[in-house]
Every structure is written in structure tokens, then in C-alpha cells.
Design an enzyme around this catalytic site. Structure first.
Site, PDB file in Angstrom:
ATOM      1  N   CYS A   1       0.819  -1.229   0.000  1.00 12.78           N
ATOM      2  CA  CYS A   1       0.000   0.000   0.000  1.00 12.78           C
ATOM      3  C   CYS A   1       0.849   1.276   0.000  1.00 12.78           C
ATOM      4  CB  CYS A   1      -0.949   0.010   1.194  1.00 12.78           C
ATOM      5  SG  CYS A   1      -1.993  -1.440   1.250  1.00 12.78           S
TER       6      CYS A   1
ATOM      7  N   HIS B   1      -3.376   7.050   3.321  1.00 10.87           N
ATOM      8  CA  HIS B   1      -3.800   5.777   2.733  1.00 10.87           C
ATOM      9  C   HIS B   1      -5.152   5.406   3.333  1.00 10.87           C
ATOM     10  CE1 HIS B   1      -4.152   1.754   1.499  1.00 10.87           C
ATOM     11  NE2 HIS B   1      -3.717   1.197   2.626  1.00 10.87           N
TER      12      HIS B   1
ATOM     13  N   ASN C   1     -10.335  -0.228   0.779  1.00 11.72           N
ATOM     14  CA  ASN C   1      -8.882  -0.068   0.756  1.00 11.72           C
ATOM     15  C   ASN C   1      -8.380  -0.520  -0.623  1.00 11.72           C
ATOM     16  OD1 ASN C   1      -6.116  -0.409   0.936  1.00 11.72           O
ATOM     17  ND2 ASN C   1      -6.158  -1.403   2.943  1.00 11.72           N
TER      18      ASN C   1
HETATM   19  N1  COA Z   1     -17.734  -9.594   9.893  1.00  9.84           N
HETATM   20  C1  COA Z   1     -18.084  -9.998  11.117  1.00  9.84           C
HETATM   21  N2  COA Z   1     -17.205 -10.414  12.014  1.00  9.84           N
HETATM   22  C2  COA Z   1     -15.915 -10.446  11.667  1.00  9.84           C
HETATM   23  C3  COA Z   1     -15.470 -10.048  10.403  1.00  9.84           C
HETATM   24  C4  COA Z   1     -16.441  -9.605   9.502  1.00  9.84           C
HETATM   25  N3  COA Z   1     -16.140  -9.201   8.262  1.00  9.84           N
HETATM   26  N4  COA Z   1     -14.137 -10.166  10.342  1.00  9.84           N
HETATM   27  C5  COA Z   1     -13.736 -10.637  11.529  1.00  9.84           C
HETATM   28  N5  COA Z   1     -14.818 -10.817  12.324  1.00  9.84           N
HETATM   29  C6  COA Z   1     -14.853 -11.286  13.698  1.00  9.84           C
HETATM   30  C7  COA Z   1     -13.685 -12.172  14.057  1.00  9.84           C
HETATM   31  O1  COA Z   1     -13.894 -13.506  13.652  1.00  9.84           O
HETATM   32  C8  COA Z   1     -13.638 -12.010  15.534  1.00  9.84           C
HETATM   33  O2  COA Z   1     -14.616 -12.831  16.101  1.00  9.84           O
HETATM   34  P1  COA Z   1     -14.332 -13.634  17.486  1.00  9.84           P
HETATM   35  O3  COA Z   1     -14.092 -12.541  18.505  1.00  9.84           O
HETATM   36  O4  COA Z   1     -15.575 -14.389  17.686  1.00  9.84           O
HETATM   37  O5  COA Z   1     -13.123 -14.445  17.217  1.00  9.84           O
HETATM   38  C9  COA Z   1     -14.065 -10.578  15.774  1.00  9.84           C
HETATM   39  O6  COA Z   1     -14.788 -10.187  14.574  1.00  9.84           O
HETATM   40  C10 COA Z   1     -12.931  -9.630  15.984  1.00  9.84           C
HETATM   41  O7  COA Z   1     -11.952  -9.904  14.991  1.00  9.84           O
HETATM   42  P2  COA Z   1     -10.713  -8.998  14.787  1.00  9.84           P
HETATM   43  O8  COA Z   1      -9.913  -9.506  13.636  1.00  9.84           O
HETATM   44  O9  COA Z   1     -10.032  -8.822  16.120  1.00  9.84           O
HETATM   45  O10 COA Z   1     -11.442  -7.630  14.374  1.00  9.84           O
HETATM   46  P3  COA Z   1     -10.855  -6.198  14.303  1.00  9.84           P
HETATM   47  O11 COA Z   1     -11.582  -5.306  15.220  1.00  9.84           O
HETATM   48  O12 COA Z   1      -9.367  -6.222  14.396  1.00  9.84           O
HETATM   49  O13 COA Z   1     -11.268  -5.774  12.836  1.00  9.84           O
HETATM   50  C11 COA Z   1     -10.236  -5.532  10.726  1.00  9.84           C
HETATM   51  C12 COA Z   1     -10.780  -6.509  11.734  1.00  9.84           C
HETATM   52  C13 COA Z   1      -9.658  -6.309   9.559  1.00  9.84           C
HETATM   53  C14 COA Z   1     -11.381  -4.661  10.221  1.00  9.84           C
HETATM   54  C15 COA Z   1      -9.179  -4.650  11.405  1.00  9.84           C
HETATM   55  O14 COA Z   1      -8.288  -5.466  12.117  1.00  9.84           O
HETATM   56  C16 COA Z   1      -8.416  -3.820  10.450  1.00  9.84           C
HETATM   57  O15 COA Z   1      -8.953  -2.993   9.763  1.00  9.84           O
HETATM   58  N6  COA Z   1      -7.097  -3.998  10.440  1.00  9.84           N
HETATM   59  C17 COA Z   1      -6.235  -3.270   9.554  1.00  9.84           C
HETATM   60  C18 COA Z   1      -6.333  -3.897   8.221  1.00  9.84           C
HETATM   61  C19 COA Z   1      -5.709  -3.037   7.180  1.00  9.84           C
HETATM   62  O16 COA Z   1      -5.814  -1.860   7.199  1.00  9.84           O
HETATM   63  N7  COA Z   1      -5.067  -3.734   6.263  1.00  9.84           N
HETATM   64  C20 COA Z   1      -4.494  -3.110   5.154  1.00  9.84           C
HETATM   65  C21 COA Z   1      -3.137  -2.664   5.435  1.00  9.84           C
HETATM   66  S1  COA Z   1      -2.612  -1.663   4.132  1.00  9.84           S
END
Ligand code: COA
Length: 359
Positions: free
Chosen positions: A115, A255, A285
Site C-alpha cells: 500500500c 492511505h 482499501n
Molecule cells: N464480519 C463480522 N465479524 C468479523 C469479520 C467480519 N467481516 N471479520 C472478523 N470478524 C470477527 C472475528 O472472527 C472475531 O470474532 P471472534 O471474537 O468471535 O473471534 C471478531 O470479529 C474480531 O476480529 P478482529 O480480527 O479482532 O477484528 P478487528 O476489530 O481487528 O477488525 C479488521 C478486523 C480487519 C477490520 C481490522 O483489524 C483492520 O482494519 N485492520 C487493519 C487492516 C488493514 O488496514 N489492512 C491493510 C493494510 S494496508
């Protein structure tokens, strides 16, 4: 000759017409519009159609940027595509764009810093212009991440989208252009966001495909934690290098990964969200494409005027992060372009005379 600076004289973006909303995703994976909106700020994203790919979207964005800059493809000297979802491992996507544009004089190569690729490409083009190697460059960020997504993995497929953005960077007598660029990396954190198979370490086999190793895998929570600090640090560093403070910045174009990450960066920097450009709710994204798409939209919405100080800041897989500070220039004023046409014509005449002169 007076010191030249590199200024942005053209910009453009292309987003595929196919829209995939959070409600559409509810039918594909176990998720809800509410969850995605609350965790990411994303409402919908664009998905490339069958005939579209990273080079075709890049070409469309580049054509718009070149028209704005009133630069002909035959005058382009360099094309850089920042992408982690190229058409092929090789040839470079930039070469496909060079051909599609008819930019017969241009050098072309890709840059891959996930990214952060667009900021990296901008830094390279800026350096080449300042060093006198080229007088202009088309700098593109473009991705077709939808084809690298596991559409059964709700942790990744809700986050990413497709698109392309481009800028034309030109040598100019303007007193200020790109003021600073900073790039950083931490390769020890590569496995937080990566595609395991399909290149040379783990070549594509039936087994890798069955295991889905050709898809993007991400430890979202870990990425999130690193993102806020690294973007804020890069912003600070780029400002110091430019001899500016956040108070000088009219618009920050970060970004577009996640609204909570962007808000976290703004909070850490104590920078008002009103001065932060956000469009991820409509595009998701788009990785390397997100900053040039956002920059182009900001310009189209009249949020950038000549002389405005702009801060670009990015992070991504690798791990990579970086920032750039620039003074917005905008489309070339007619006088400058007319003058350059005269200069060009006289140069062409000299070339012609050289060629017909008997040896
Ligand atoms: N819908 C519903 N639930 C979801 C889900 C979705 N799309 N994706 C994950 N979950 C669930 C998980 O399974 C987890 O459930 P559990 O507690 O029963 O195990 C719970 O939600 C929390 O998961 P987690 O991965 O800790 O969520 P989060 O708050 O970290 O959000 C992202 C996930 C991906 C949205 C977040 O981590 C994020 O945006 N990270 C940065 C990613 C990014 O920017 N990447 C690009 C880099 S350039």
C-alpha cells in the site's frame, strides 16, 4: 539553469463501475453492514469486471491525468506503476501502460511496496526529475486486489477494493514542488500481510491453489496496531524534512485503509479530521491506488489550491510506510505550456537539422 522542482500538473483516477456494497457481502460471507461500517468505515467498494485489469485501469487514470497536464503521451519520459497486484509477474504493468498510451519515448517499471507503493513511486520519480534524468513522469497507483482475495475469508474480503489513480509530475521553475519524501520498512513483519504462493519461493501448484495460498492473508489486528504509529511517525519526519509543521498543512491525504486507523493517526498527531481527506467509504482499501484516487478526488472537489501544502502518508504490507509533503501546483497555466511548446518546437527543429546535416 535555475533549480528545477517536481510539481504535480495532472491527476486522474478510474474506479470500476461495478459496486459491491456491504449488503452484497452479507450474502457472500458471515458479516453485516453494521460490523463492517463500525470496524472500518467502508460502505462499498469497486470490483474490476472481467475485461478490466491493473494495466487497463492504470491507462484510463493516466490518460485523464495527461489530458489535465496537457502533455502528449509521446512526450512522457517515465511511467512508474506502484502495485502489488500486477497483470503479470513480468512484463511490468508499466510497460503495458506505456504501450496502451503510445508513450514511445518513456522508460517504464513497476514499484512494489504494497500500500506504500504510490508514495515510493512518487519519491523515485521526484528524485529522477530533481537529478535531471527525466523531465516528467506519470506516477500511478493501481490494484486489482479482488482477484487476490479469498471470498470466503471475512477478515480480508470486506476490506479491499479495485481502482487506479495517476499523477503527472513535471520539472518546473516553480520555487516549491515535492518538498520531502520519507520511506521506511520492517521486513520482519512481512507475514502480517502477504500472499504466500504463486511466485518463485512457493511456485503455484495444484496443492497451493487447493490450500488457497495464492490469496491475501492478513492478521488485521496486528496490522492495525502498527499502522497508526508508523503513519504518524512518517508524517512527523516528512514535515521536519520539509521544514514545516502540521499547522502549515491544508490537507492530509492518508492511505485509505480503515477510518479508525485514519482517526487514530489524526488523534496522535493532534490534526483536525476536517483537514483529512477520506473517501474509503466508497472505495474500500485500494492499496497503492488509494492515495492517488483520494488526491484526484480532493482536487476535483476543489479542496486543493495552488500553494496549499499537502501531506501524503501511507503504510502497508512488507511492512512498509512512508510520507510525502508537497506544495500543490495544479494544471499548468497556459503561458507556461505555450512557452514550452515553442521551446519544444525549436528543440525538434535542432534535432532535425542535426539529422539532415551531412556527415
Ligand atoms: N464480519 C463480522 N465479524 C468479523 C469479520 C467480519 N467481516 N471479520 C472478523 N470478524 C470477527 C472475528 O472472527 C472475531 O470474532 P471472534 O471474537 O468471535 O473471534 C471478531 O470479529 C474480531 O476480529 P478482529 O480480527 O479482532 O477484528 P478487528 O476489530 O481487528 O477488525 C479488521 C478486523 C480487519 C477490520 C481490522 O483489524 C483492520 O482494519 N485492520 C487493519 C487492516 C488493514 O488496514 N489492512 C491493510 C493494510 S494496508
Amino acid at each position: 539553469m535555475a533549480k528545477q522542482n517536481a510539481v504535480i500538473t495532472g491527476w486522474g483516477f478510474y474506479a470500476p463501475s461495478k459496486v459491491l456494497t456491504n449488503f452484497d457481502l452479507e450474502k457472500i460471507v458471515d458479516t453485516t453492514d453494521q460490523w463492517i461500517t463500525e470496524r472500518t468505515g467502508i460502505k462499498e467498494r469497486r470490483i474490476a469486471s472481467d475485461g478490466e485489469n491493473t494495466s487497463s485501469m492504470s491507462t484510463r487514470a493516466a490518460k485523464i491525468a495527461l489530458e489535465r497536464a496537457r502533455l502528449r503521451p509521446s512526450e512522457v519520459e517515465l511511467i512508474i506503476v506502484g502495485t502489488c497486484s500486477p497483470d503479470y509477474l513480468f512484463p511490468a504493468t508499466a510497460c503495458l501502460v506505456q504501450d496502451a498510451l503510445g508513450a514511445e519515448k518513456a522508460g517504464a517499471f513497476d514499484v512494489e511496496a504494497a500500500c506504500t507503493s504510490f508514495v515510493a513511486a512518487l519519491a523515485i520519480a521526484n528524485g529522477m526529475i530533481l537529478g535531471g534524468a527525466v523531465r516528467n513522469a506519470v506516477v500511478i497507483g493501481a490494484e486489482t486486489l479482488s482477484r487476490l482475495l479469498d471470498w470466503t475469508d471475512r477478515g480480508t474480503c470486506v476490506v479491499f477494493g479495485d481502482g487506479a489513480g495517476a499523477v503527472v509530475l513535471e520539472a518546473s521553475n516553480a520555487s516549491v514542488g515535492i518538498e520531502s519524501t520519507v520511506l521506511h520498512s520492517d521486513g520482519s513483519k512481512g507475514e502480517l500481510l502477504y500472499v504466500a504462493a504463486g511466485a518463485t519461493r512457493i511456485p503455484a501448484t495444484r496443492e497451493t491453489v487447493e490450500k488457497g495460498q495464492h490469496f491475501i492473508r492478513m492478521q488485521g489486528g496486528e496490522v492495525f496496531k502498527l499502522a497508526v504509529k508508523s503513519m504518524a511517525d512518517a508524517a512527523d519526519e516528512a514535515l521536519v524534512d520539509a521544514g514545516l509543521t502540521l499547522e502549515d498543512i491544508v490537507l492530509m491525504v492518508p492511505h485509505q485503509a480503515n477510518l479508525r486507523i485514519i482517526e487514530g493517526v489524526a488523534k496522535r498527531l493532534r490534526f483536525p479530521m476536517e483537514k483529512v481527506f477520506v473517501n474509503l467509504q466508497r472505495y474500500g482499501n485500494t492499496s497503492a491506488a488509494s492515495i492517488p484516487i483520494a488526491l484526484a478526488e480532493a482536487a476535483e472537489q476543489g479542496r486543493l489550491r495552488r500553494g496549499d501544502k499537502v501531506l501524503l502518508v501511507a503504510f502497508g504490507g512488507g511492512f512498509t510506510w512512508g510520507a510525502a509533503v508537497l506544495e500543490w501546483y495544479g494544471v499548468p497555466i497556459p503561458d507556461r505550456r505555450e512557452k514550452s511548446i515553442v521551446e519544444r518546437a525549436s528543440r525538434q527543429l535542432e534535432d532535425l537539422v542535426d539529422r539532415v546535416r551531412p556527415v
